[in-house]
Design an enzyme around this catalytic site. Structure first.
Site, PDB file in Angstrom:
ATOM      1  N   ASP A 205      23.215 -18.153 -12.189  1.00 26.96           N
ATOM      2  CA  ASP A 205      24.649 -17.827 -12.261  1.00 26.96           C
ATOM      3  C   ASP A 205      24.987 -16.952 -11.058  1.00 26.96           C
ATOM      4  OD1 ASP A 205      23.597 -15.319 -12.701  1.00 26.96           O
ATOM      5  OD2 ASP A 205      24.624 -14.983 -14.609  1.00 26.96           O
ATOM      6  N   ASP A 207      26.725 -13.094 -10.314  1.00 28.71           N
ATOM      7  CA  ASP A 207      27.157 -11.864 -10.982  1.00 28.71           C
ATOM      8  C   ASP A 207      27.985 -10.998 -10.045  1.00 28.71           C
ATOM      9  OD1 ASP A 207      25.173 -12.079 -13.446  1.00 28.71           O
ATOM     10  OD2 ASP A 207      23.953 -12.401 -11.653  1.00 28.71           O
ATOM     11  N   ASP A 297      29.369 -14.235 -14.036  1.00 30.79           N
ATOM     12  CA  ASP A 297      29.551 -13.018 -14.834  1.00 30.79           C
ATOM     13  C   ASP A 297      30.376 -12.044 -14.016  1.00 30.79           C
ATOM     14  OD1 ASP A 297      28.016 -13.933 -16.947  1.00 30.79           O
ATOM     15  OD2 ASP A 297      26.174 -12.966 -16.246  1.00 30.79           O
TER      16      ASP A 297
HETATM   17  P1  8DG Z   1      19.492 -15.346 -11.900  1.00 32.48           P
HETATM   18  O1  8DG Z   1      20.887 -15.263 -12.386  1.00 32.48           O
HETATM   19  O2  8DG Z   1      19.395 -15.659 -10.455  1.00 32.48           O
HETATM   20  O3  8DG Z   1      18.670 -16.266 -12.723  1.00 32.48           O
HETATM   21  O4  8DG Z   1      18.809 -13.897 -12.050  1.00 32.48           O
HETATM   22  P2  8DG Z   1      19.515 -12.517 -12.273  1.00 32.48           P
HETATM   23  O5  8DG Z   1      20.818 -12.460 -11.550  1.00 32.48           O
HETATM   24  O6  8DG Z   1      18.542 -11.445 -11.970  1.00 32.48           O
HETATM   25  O7  8DG Z   1      19.722 -12.487 -13.844  1.00 32.48           O
HETATM   26  P3  8DG Z   1      21.025 -12.320 -14.738  1.00 32.48           P
HETATM   27  O8  8DG Z   1      20.665 -12.824 -16.103  1.00 32.48           O
HETATM   28  O9  8DG Z   1      22.224 -12.914 -14.123  1.00 32.48           O
HETATM   29  O10 8DG Z   1      21.188 -10.743 -14.901  1.00 32.48           O
HETATM   30  C1  8DG Z   1      21.459  -9.891 -13.825  1.00 32.48           C
HETATM   31  C2  8DG Z   1      21.293  -8.480 -14.280  1.00 32.48           C
HETATM   32  O11 8DG Z   1      22.315  -8.090 -15.160  1.00 32.48           O
HETATM   33  C3  8DG Z   1      19.968  -8.259 -15.027  1.00 32.48           C
HETATM   34  O12 8DG Z   1      19.230  -7.227 -14.406  1.00 32.48           O
HETATM   35  C4  8DG Z   1      20.368  -7.786 -16.366  1.00 32.48           C
HETATM   36  C5  8DG Z   1      21.765  -7.260 -16.157  1.00 32.48           C
HETATM   37  N1  8DG Z   1      22.602  -7.257 -17.333  1.00 32.48           N
HETATM   38  C6  8DG Z   1      23.160  -6.117 -17.843  1.00 32.48           C
HETATM   39  N2  8DG Z   1      23.883  -6.413 -18.956  1.00 32.48           N
HETATM   40  C7  8DG Z   1      23.770  -7.744 -19.142  1.00 32.48           C
HETATM   41  C8  8DG Z   1      24.298  -8.616 -20.121  1.00 32.48           C
HETATM   42  O13 8DG Z   1      25.014  -8.210 -21.011  1.00 32.48           O
HETATM   43  N3  8DG Z   1      23.985  -9.949 -19.993  1.00 32.48           N
HETATM   44  C9  8DG Z   1      23.217 -10.393 -18.962  1.00 32.48           C
HETATM   45  N4  8DG Z   1      22.963 -11.694 -18.890  1.00 32.48           N
HETATM   46  N5  8DG Z   1      22.706  -9.590 -18.034  1.00 32.48           N
HETATM   47  C10 8DG Z   1      22.969  -8.278 -18.120  1.00 32.48           C
HETATM   48  O14 8DG Z   1      23.001  -5.030 -17.335  1.00 32.48           O
HETATM   49 MN    MN Z   2      22.407 -13.751 -12.119  1.00 30.15          MN
HETATM   50 MN    MN Z   3      24.258 -13.006 -15.135  1.00 32.31          MN
END
Ligand code: 8DG
Ligand code: MN
Ligand code: MN
Length: 373
Positions: A205, A207, A297
């Protein structure tokens, strides 16, 4: 063969926040296996083994070179007898029989498939498995299954959102959302977080953090951005969560719990013509429909919480876990996405940058691209 531990192995910390971990992983053959074993443990609700596999993978990711023999991991933290036995199998046979057993397990296969759908967690996946369902087709064909709105979007855009998002696509989305936010609030700031801020080439995703310089002005901003994205015709799905932020509460001990900032989980439509570098030309007009769906996100913390939110949302998850564990165990402090609290002095430690937070914790600053733990 003779094999001695590299000097580096003798001073590797058990805490990811005291290690530097770039995206360059020299031990993927081991860490991929440990991550699958961790996921399997998670499905079996074995919290201890799950954490042990995750920590083992994380330590190996931080090493500057590939491990070629068991001697090389002597003295490394977080590698117990069990994880060493798995590594030995991989070193000798080039494969892990333990992980192959897991991969061929019907329940593991089904839960992995079901949880790959946006909005489907391990609990729902387990429920479907117990009802005898094994494929996504079977779930969609089952009349007694009530999918929620998020899961319906997850199925609808399954093909697109299970495809990795590239850095170029992340940048294109950044421009679109930034322009939209500026149109509403010219002084707003959009920051890329998550894996892309850590320098990853691909993600599941994208962020972002959205803030305004004046306290309180962030209220209502996210909803207006969402409305505008909808008007532009690019909002395919939106799950908005209002702020439940209460400053009187101490930082939470449970990391897995969601933070309390206003946020939204989106699926956006990205036109291929908006991508940098392709000149608006479709490479294969026969294959492509000209756009794809992407998971985004978007989080809107108040500006005085910005540093904590940025640190929390940059990840990696393992890095965040260890940062909190380090704060608690080594400093008697409580860290979460909102604040840092000193339990001995009974006071909150303010921060305007990530550097401030590392300094409060008595840690050397770790750059985002070194947080791929
Ligand atoms: P990716 O998307 O490339 O697979 O990896 P990522 O960017 O490291 O993972 P992510 O699932 O998008 O999460 C990014 C960071 O956000 C991770 O360190 C955890 C943090 N995070 C929070 N709160 C929340 C939440 O409510 N949901 C999710 N999914 N992540 C959160 O601090
Ligand atoms: Mn992510
Ligand atoms: Mn995310």
């Amino acid at each position: 063969t003779e094999c001695s531990p590299p000097t580096a192995a003798t001073n590797v910390s058990q805490y990811a926040c005291l290690r530097r971990t770039t995206t360059e992983n020299h031990n993927k053959i081991f860490t991929d296996v440990f991550e699958e074993l961790a996921e399997n443990s998670e499905f079996n609700e074995s919290k201890g083994p799950c954490l042990a596999f995750r920590r083992a993978a994380s330590v190996l990711k931080s090493l500057p070179s590939a491990v070629h023999c068991l001697g090389a991991i002597q003295g490394l933290p977080c590698l117990g007898e069990h994880t060493k036995a798995v590594m030995e199998e991989i070193l000798i046979f080039g494969r892990s029989f333990k992980v192959e057993e897991v991969q061929s397990d019907e329940r593991y296969q089904a839960l992995k498939l079901f949880t790959s759908v946006f909005g489907v967690g391990p609990k729902t996946a387990e429920k479907w498995y117990r009802r005898g369902l094994r494929s996504l087709k079977e779930i969609l064909a089952e009349p007694n299954i009530q999918l929620n709105r998020m899961q319906r979007a997850g199925f609808l855009y399954y093909m697109d959102i299970s495809k990795a998002v590239s850095k170029a696509e992340a940048k294109a989305l950044r421009s679109i959302i930034e322009e939209t936010a500026h149109w509403i609030a010219p002084d707003s700031k959009l920051a890329l977080t998550g894996g892309f801020r850590r320098g990853k080439e691909y993600g599941h995703d994208v962020d972002f953090l959205l803030t305004v310089p004046e306290m309180g002005k962030e209220e209502g901003l996210l909803l207006r951005v969402i409305d505008r994205l909808r008007d532009q015709g690019i909002l395919l799905y939106c799950e908005h969560q209002g702020s439940t932020f209460d400053m009187s509460k101490l930082p939470s001990r449970r990391f897995e719990a969601m933070d309390h900032f206003e946020k939204c989980f989106l699926i956006l439509r990205l036109e291929e013509g908006q991508m940098e570098g392709d000149g608006g030309l479709q490479k294969d007009p026969g294959e492509s429909r000209g756009w794809r769906a992407v998971r985004v996100d978007l989080v809107a913390p108040p500006v005085d919480r910005y540093a904590f939110a940025l640190l929390g949302w940059t990840g990696s998850r393992q890095f965040e876990r260890d940062l909190r564990r380090f704060a608690r165990k080594e400093r008697g402090m409580c860290l979460d996405n909102h604040a840092l609290y000193d339990k001995t002095k009974k006071l909150f430690l303010p921060a305007t940058s990530e550097e401030d937070i590392f300094a409060h914790l008595g840690l050397e600053y770790v750059e985002p691209w070194q947080r791929n733990a």
